[in-house]
Design an enzyme around this catalytic site. Structure first.
Site, PDB file in Angstrom:
ATOM      1  N   HIS A 162       0.851  -1.188   0.000  1.00 59.94           N
ATOM      2  CA  HIS A 162       0.000   0.000   0.000  1.00 59.94           C
ATOM      3  C   HIS A 162       0.886   1.237   0.000  1.00 59.94           C
ATOM      4  O   HIS A 162       1.993   1.232   0.568  1.00 59.94           O
ATOM      5  CB  HIS A 162      -0.868   0.056   1.269  1.00 59.94           C
ATOM      6  N   CYS A 205      -2.326   2.830   9.378  1.00 64.17           N
ATOM      7  CA  CYS A 205      -3.335   1.817   9.053  1.00 64.17           C
ATOM      8  C   CYS A 205      -4.514   1.864  10.017  1.00 64.17           C
ATOM      9  O   CYS A 205      -5.642   1.546   9.638  1.00 64.17           O
ATOM     10  CB  CYS A 205      -2.710   0.424   9.074  1.00 64.17           C
TER      11      CYS A 205
END
Length: 261
Positions: free
Chosen positions: A157, A253
């Site tokens: 990511h 996150c």
């Protein structure tokens, strides 16, 4: 943010996850609470998303949506284990006064692959988000979307390889080797004064950080980033999220940013 009410990793989707290593659930909850409480101590408002016992990755709330100028683009997850999370996030936004809520057509995993600067939305691709999601984001947010190719599976990511330090001055930090040569050239052109992370700090997930323009919350193991951040006028705050790292995420996150209109 979503507390890890039931946190048990039973499948592996990234290099930091090891289902053979048991998660200490009380410690994971305590680490999450420490992050939540630290935000509040710094003067930030924290909204909590109700967890679901069958969706352990909901603790990684950044992946559930992206919010820019009060407009919400929901997520569409690659892995079936996470797909039900998307509806829970959109339900929360609709119940909490957000009127421009868009269900995605193409795969994107929220702020995992979208990072917001003053003028752009930076968009990762290569492992999770569909390139088609970039055009979709541009239509929803009305900002130019800059595609960046991720080439190292450890940095699956964008938020594992790049962090926005100040979205008013477009100050960022990133790890060049996570990106393709062309994307590195784009980053150099856009951010010539960026803080460049070294491999040990990137491997420690040090770029999975959240900054409010002064305080930078990041994994405490990314020791090489602390002094460079101080030299730029930031106050780095090391966080211990070791149990959550077993699930593949750290500070960013666990944090979805709600950017108002």
């Amino acid at each position: 943010m979503c507390p890890p009410a039931h946190f048990k990793v039973t499948y592996s989707i990234n290099p930091w996850m090891d289902p053979a290593k048991p998660v200490d659930v009380p410690l994971a909850v305590a680490q999450w609470e420490d992050l939540r409480d630290r935000y509040r101590s710094l003067g930030h408002t924290v909204e909590e998303l109700r967890p679901h016992p069958d969706l352990p990755d909901m603790v990684f709330a950044a992946n559930g949506a992206t919010v820019v100028d009060g407009r919400v683009l929901g997520a569409s997850f690659v892995h079936p284990e996470r797909r039900p999370e998307a509806a829970a996030h959109l339900e929360w936004f609709r119940a909490n006064g957000f009127t421009e809520v868009h269900e995605p057509t193409h795969i994107n995993e929220g702020e995992g692959d979208f990072a917001v600067t003053s003028g752009y939305v930076l968009a990762g691709r290569g492992f999770r988000a569909s390139p088609l999601s970039h055009g979709e984001a541009q239509e929803v947010f009305g900002r130019p979307v800059i595609g960046l190719d991720l080439v190292d599976p450890r940095y699956y990511h964008l938020d594992t390889a790049l962090a926005v330090l100040d979205d008013t001055t477009d100050d960022v930090m990133y790890y060049p080797a996570a990106f393709s040569p062309g994307s590195r050239a784009v980053l150099r052109r856009l951010f010539p004064d960026a803080l460049i992370a070294e491999e040990p700090d990137a491997v420690a997930l040090g770029l999975n950080a959240v900054s409010d323009g002064l305080h930078v919350l990041l994994p405490q193991a990314a020791v090489g980033l602390f002094e460079p951040l101080r030299e730029r006028g930031y106050e780095p705050i090391g966080m211990d999220l070791g149990e959550l790292l077993k699930g593949g995420g750290s500070v960013k996150c666990c944090t979805q940013e709600l950017r108002p209109a």
